[in-house]
Design an enzyme around this catalytic site. Sequence first.
Site, PDB file in Angstrom:
ATOM      1  N   ARG A 165       0.806  -1.228   0.000  1.00 47.90           N
ATOM      2  CA  ARG A 165       0.000   0.000   0.000  1.00 47.90           C
ATOM      3  C   ARG A 165       0.839   1.277   0.000  1.00 47.90           C
ATOM      4  O   ARG A 165       0.389   2.321   0.476  1.00 47.90           O
ATOM      5  CB  ARG A 165      -0.971   0.021   1.203  1.00 47.90           C
ATOM      6  N   SER A 241     -11.210  -1.455   2.525  1.00 48.43           N
ATOM      7  CA  SER A 241     -10.483  -1.661   3.783  1.00 48.43           C
ATOM      8  C   SER A 241     -10.180  -0.320   4.420  1.00 48.43           C
ATOM      9  O   SER A 241      -9.506   0.512   3.810  1.00 48.43           O
ATOM     10  CB  SER A 241      -9.162  -2.393   3.530  1.00 48.43           C
ATOM     11  N   GLU A 334      -6.138   3.246   6.257  1.00 45.21           N
ATOM     12  CA  GLU A 334      -5.670   3.167   4.866  1.00 45.21           C
ATOM     13  C   GLU A 334      -6.074   4.380   4.015  1.00 45.21           C
ATOM     14  O   GLU A 334      -5.229   4.969   3.349  1.00 45.21           O
ATOM     15  CB  GLU A 334      -6.179   1.868   4.212  1.00 45.21           C
TER      16      GLU A 334
HETATM   17  C1  LIG Z   1     -15.582  -1.519  -1.808  1.00 43.90           C
HETATM   18  C2  LIG Z   1     -14.109  -1.217  -1.972  1.00 43.90           C
HETATM   19  C3  LIG Z   1     -13.213  -2.262  -2.166  1.00 43.90           C
HETATM   20  C4  LIG Z   1     -11.837  -2.016  -2.310  1.00 43.90           C
HETATM   21  N1  LIG Z   1     -10.998  -3.077  -2.514  1.00 43.90           N
HETATM   22  C5  LIG Z   1      -9.669  -2.841  -2.662  1.00 43.90           C
HETATM   23  C6  LIG Z   1      -8.769  -3.934  -2.883  1.00 43.90           C
HETATM   24  O1  LIG Z   1      -9.157  -5.093  -2.984  1.00 43.90           O
HETATM   25  N2  LIG Z   1      -7.442  -3.650  -2.998  1.00 43.90           N
HETATM   26  C7  LIG Z   1      -6.964  -2.367  -2.925  1.00 43.90           C
HETATM   27  O2  LIG Z   1      -5.747  -2.188  -3.056  1.00 43.90           O
HETATM   28  N3  LIG Z   1      -7.795  -1.320  -2.738  1.00 43.90           N
HETATM   29  C8  LIG Z   1      -9.120  -1.528  -2.605  1.00 43.90           C
HETATM   30  N4  LIG Z   1      -9.965  -0.476  -2.392  1.00 43.90           N
HETATM   31  C9  LIG Z   1      -9.433   0.888  -2.316  1.00 43.90           C
HETATM   32  C10 LIG Z   1      -9.509   1.661  -3.655  1.00 43.90           C
HETATM   33  O3  LIG Z   1     -10.371   0.999  -4.555  1.00 43.90           O
HETATM   34  C11 LIG Z   1      -8.140   1.792  -4.303  1.00 43.90           C
HETATM   35  O4  LIG Z   1      -7.248   2.460  -3.436  1.00 43.90           O
HETATM   36  C12 LIG Z   1      -8.201   2.575  -5.617  1.00 43.90           C
HETATM   37  O5  LIG Z   1      -6.940   2.572  -6.249  1.00 43.90           O
HETATM   38  C13 LIG Z   1      -8.699   3.995  -5.418  1.00 43.90           C
HETATM   39  O6  LIG Z   1      -8.829   4.606  -6.680  1.00 43.90           O
HETATM   40  P1  LIG Z   1      -9.498   6.015  -6.780  1.00 43.90           P
HETATM   41  O7  LIG Z   1      -9.341   6.498  -8.165  1.00 43.90           O
HETATM   42  O8  LIG Z   1     -10.869   5.952  -6.276  1.00 43.90           O
HETATM   43  O9  LIG Z   1      -8.550   6.831  -5.794  1.00 43.90           O
HETATM   44  P2  LIG Z   1      -8.841   8.218  -5.068  1.00 43.90           P
HETATM   45  O10 LIG Z   1      -9.535   7.953  -3.789  1.00 43.90           O
HETATM   46  O11 LIG Z   1      -9.460   9.168  -5.995  1.00 43.90           O
HETATM   47  O12 LIG Z   1      -7.333   8.644  -4.751  1.00 43.90           O
HETATM   48  C14 LIG Z   1      -6.557   7.869  -3.864  1.00 43.90           C
HETATM   49  C15 LIG Z   1      -5.176   8.507  -3.695  1.00 43.90           C
HETATM   50  O13 LIG Z   1      -4.491   8.499  -4.928  1.00 43.90           O
HETATM   51  C16 LIG Z   1      -4.178   9.824  -5.354  1.00 43.90           C
HETATM   52  N5  LIG Z   1      -4.409   9.874  -6.788  1.00 43.90           N
HETATM   53  C17 LIG Z   1      -5.567   9.549  -7.432  1.00 43.90           C
HETATM   54  N6  LIG Z   1      -5.399   9.673  -8.758  1.00 43.90           N
HETATM   55  C18 LIG Z   1      -4.125  10.094  -8.947  1.00 43.90           C
HETATM   56  C19 LIG Z   1      -3.352  10.414 -10.094  1.00 43.90           C
HETATM   57  N7  LIG Z   1      -3.864  10.363 -11.340  1.00 43.90           N
HETATM   58  N8  LIG Z   1      -2.072  10.829  -9.920  1.00 43.90           N
HETATM   59  C20 LIG Z   1      -1.539  10.899  -8.687  1.00 43.90           C
HETATM   60  N9  LIG Z   1      -2.211  10.618  -7.567  1.00 43.90           N
HETATM   61  C21 LIG Z   1      -3.495  10.222  -7.699  1.00 43.90           C
HETATM   62  C22 LIG Z   1      -5.109  10.711  -4.565  1.00 43.90           C
HETATM   63  O14 LIG Z   1      -4.582  12.015  -4.424  1.00 43.90           O
HETATM   64  C23 LIG Z   1      -5.221   9.966  -3.261  1.00 43.90           C
HETATM   65  O15 LIG Z   1      -4.098  10.235  -2.481  1.00 43.90           O
HETATM   66  C24 LIG Z   1     -11.360  -0.690  -2.266  1.00 43.90           C
HETATM   67  C25 LIG Z   1     -12.272   0.377  -2.100  1.00 43.90           C
HETATM   68  C26 LIG Z   1     -13.626   0.119  -1.964  1.00 43.90           C
HETATM   69  C27 LIG Z   1     -14.584   1.268  -1.809  1.00 43.90           C
END
Ligand SMILES: Cc1cc2nc3c(=O)[nH]c(=O)nc-3n(C[C@H](O)[C@H](O)[C@H](O)COP(=O)(O)OP(=O)(O)OC[C@H]3O[C@@H](n4cnc5c(N)ncnc54)[C@H](O)[C@@H]3O)c2cc1C
Length: 339
Positions: A165, A241, A334
């Site tokens: 992570r 998580s 997380e």
């Molecule tokens: C139901 C559920 C299940 C999940 N299961 C998992 C799992 O199995 N495994 C896992 O690892 N995660 C899991 N997650 C967490 C999440 O899906 C991941 O962390 C995912 O990568 C988040 O993507 P996002 O675009 O929504 O990120 P955001 O919440 O939009 O951003 C997350 C972080 O990344 C940064 N960021 C976003 N986009 C960029 C970019 N283009 N450039 C630089 N920085 C950026 C943001 O500033 C922030 O710090 C889960 C979440 C949910 C709600």
Amino acid sequence: MKILEDVLISNLTTMRLGGAAKYTIEISAVEDIISAYNFAKEKGLKTFILGGGANSIGLDEGFDGVILLNKLRGIEIIGETETETFVRGMGGEVWDDFVEFTTKRDLSGIEALSKIPGSLGAAPVQNIGAYGQDIAQVLENVEAFDSLTNKIVTIPKSEMNFDYRKSIFNYGEDKGRYFIIAVTVRVSKNKTLEPPFYTSLQNYIDKNNVTDFSPSNIRKIVSLIRAEKLPDPQEIASSGSFFKNIYVDDKKAAELEAMGARIWQSEAGNKVNSGWLIEEAGLKGKTFHGMTVNDKAALVLMNESAKSYSDLAAAREEIRKIIRDRFNVELEQEPVEIK
Ligand SMILES: Cc1cc2nc3c(=O)[nH]c(=O)nc-3n(C[C@H](O)[C@H](O)[C@H](O)COP(=O)(O)OP(=O)(O)OC[C@H]3O[C@@H](n4cnc5c(N)ncnc54)[C@H](O)[C@@H]3O)c2cc1C
């Protein structure tokens, strides 16, 4: 470039909490990135990059800054060798569409990461992982806007310092420095994952006598397991998580193992399954300040009726205290807070 004012962060994030962001800029072309950073600089405001908001949480006071909402789209094959294909996608693509693009072409490498919510651009940030795969295993490079030098750079995987992570994008001195524009992975042709699989995947495979390990079938199975176990962000608010697995020293690891905890040995040390700690403390299904501990996946906190970030923070601290009192370890959050 679209500039919006006072957009509620609760509407941009899957935990559905948080006040308004002063400005939100939709990035739908690469040129928008530099304009957006210039806009923030002119106003003297900080920036926060947001994809799907599945790992970010808004605070009650909102965000006195500029949210850069990544809407960059496009997925293409950019090269291949005899055994591998290079697939490049823009950071605003939905992660799961990117996975599907590969599995439809029988390419192996990210099929076990099916159905993780969020954007492609966020995937390397916390090195998303599930069912024995993580993106670090297949990542080739990212193209990113470097907000320090105002240049577009290509960062190879070797420079991303991946860990559980963790990467340079969310940890250390370069945290928040890069806007990830595009991600390229190298995925395998004519190859499938082989047993033994990650425990819950293996259990499903054994129970159902599965012999087809093709990328599309593993995708199908992982999707079924996830739908059974994890809340659908469209229906139930959560960030997946909420707590990370934690690292402990050898003495603590032995102590917890004797109590029945699952511990993995990794390069970074003894990693403890925090879900086990929460379950063992009897917290599955329990509600704290409107936040309920998922009764199947104990690391997941669901926002059932929390009204504010303060409710979430109170729930988090109560759970952390229970775990501290019981096991003398500290749980870590997380999801990232937007500030
Ligand atoms: C139901 C559920 C299940 C999940 N299961 C998992 C799992 O199995 N495994 C896992 O690892 N995660 C899991 N997650 C967490 C999440 O899906 C991941 O962390 C995912 O990568 C988040 O993507 P996002 O675009 O929504 O990120 P955001 O919440 O939009 O951003 C997350 C972080 O990344 C940064 N960021 C976003 N986009 C960029 C970019 N283009 N450039 C630089 N920085 C950026 C943001 O500033 C922030 O710090 C889960 C979440 C949910 C709600």
